[in-house]
Motif scaffolding. Structure first.
Motif, short mmCIF file in Angstrom:
data_model
loop_
_atom_site.label_atom_id
_atom_site.label_comp_id
_atom_site.label_asym_id
_atom_site.label_seq_id
_atom_site.Cartn_x
_atom_site.Cartn_y
_atom_site.Cartn_z
N PHE A 1 46.39 50.02 36.93
CA PHE A 1 45.93 51.12 36.09
C PHE A 1 45.95 50.71 34.62
CE2 PHE A 1 46.71 54.89 33.49
CZ PHE A 1 45.61 55.66 33.84
N ALA A 2 47.02 50.03 34.21
CA ALA A 2 47.15 49.60 32.82
C ALA A 2 46.06 48.61 32.44
CB ALA A 2 48.53 48.99 32.57
N LEU A 3 45.56 47.85 33.41
CA LEU A 3 44.48 46.90 33.14
C LEU A 3 43.10 47.56 33.15
CD1 LEU A 3 45.67 43.81 35.18
CD2 LEU A 3 45.58 44.03 32.71
N THR A 4 42.89 48.53 34.05
CA THR A 4 41.56 49.11 34.18
C THR A 4 41.31 50.30 33.27
OG1 THR A 4 42.29 50.48 36.03
CG2 THR A 4 41.27 48.36 36.56
N PHE A 5 42.36 51.05 32.89
CA PHE A 5 42.13 52.24 32.06
C PHE A 5 41.45 51.92 30.73
CE2 PHE A 5 43.49 55.09 28.66
CZ PHE A 5 42.87 56.25 29.09
N PRO A 6 41.94 50.94 29.96
CA PRO A 6 41.26 50.69 28.67
C PRO A 6 39.79 50.32 28.84
CG PRO A 6 43.36 49.55 28.73
CD PRO A 6 43.12 50.10 30.10
N PHE A 7 39.49 49.51 29.84
CA PHE A 7 38.10 49.11 30.06
C PHE A 7 37.24 50.30 30.44
CE2 PHE A 7 34.70 47.62 32.87
CZ PHE A 7 34.02 46.81 31.98
N SER A 8 37.72 51.10 31.41
CA SER A 8 36.95 52.26 31.87
C SER A 8 36.77 53.28 30.75
CB SER A 8 37.66 52.93 33.05
OG SER A 8 37.81 52.03 34.10
N TYR A 9 37.86 53.63 30.09
CA TYR A 9 37.77 54.64 29.04
C TYR A 9 36.85 54.19 27.91
CZ TYR A 9 38.88 58.04 25.53
OH TYR A 9 38.76 59.01 24.58
N HIS A 10 37.02 52.96 27.47
CA HIS A 10 36.23 52.46 26.35
C HIS A 10 34.75 52.42 26.72
CE1 HIS A 10 36.17 50.52 22.42
NE2 HIS A 10 35.24 49.72 22.88
N THR A 11 34.45 52.01 27.94
CA THR A 11 33.06 51.95 28.39
C THR A 11 32.43 53.34 28.45
OG1 THR A 11 33.50 49.96 29.66
CG2 THR A 11 31.54 51.21 30.25
N TRP A 12 33.09 54.27 29.15
CA TRP A 12 32.52 55.61 29.31
C TRP A 12 32.47 56.37 27.99
CZ3 TRP A 12 29.46 56.47 33.04
CH2 TRP A 12 29.66 55.83 34.26
#
Length: 107
Positions: free
Chosen positions: A89-100
């Motif tokens: 979660f700590a790895l995917t949250f920044p990428f997902s949030y920043h993208t969306w």
């Protein structure tokens, strides 16, 4: 002859001290809103992604072994599922949030 910058600044500060005005609006006067929080989070995730990619690239250049060796080393630690999912979660949250949030901003 005109006044020097030092004299002008002294006059400016003297005038402001006498008037007892605040110098500028302080952050405490603003109410927190959803767009403000989203903007701050967007910037934070952008910085986190930049640092993460930079550190990963630097590690790939400087570490002596290849990636599969380090992956096997992490697997041998037998970490519990809670820690594994937290790390994912700590790895995917920044990428997902920043993208969306970036797509939302563009729309």
């Amino acid at each position: 002859m005109g006044t020097t910058a030092k004299e002008e600044m002294a006059r400016f500060w003297e005038k402001n001290t006498k008037s007892n005005r605040p110098l500028s609006p302080h952050i405490t006067i603003y109410k927190w809103s959803l767009p403000m929080a989203m903007s701050i989070t967007h910037r934070g995730t952008g910085v986190a992604l930049s640092l993460g990619v930079s550190l990963f690239g630097l590690a790939a250049l400087l570490l002596p072994e290849q990636f599969p060796h380090y992956l096997a080393m992490v697997k041998s630690l037998s970490l519990g599922p809670a820690l594994i999912y937290s790390a994912k979660f700590a790895l995917t949250f920044p990428f997902s949030y920043h993208t969306w949030n970036g797509i939302r901003h563009l729309v």
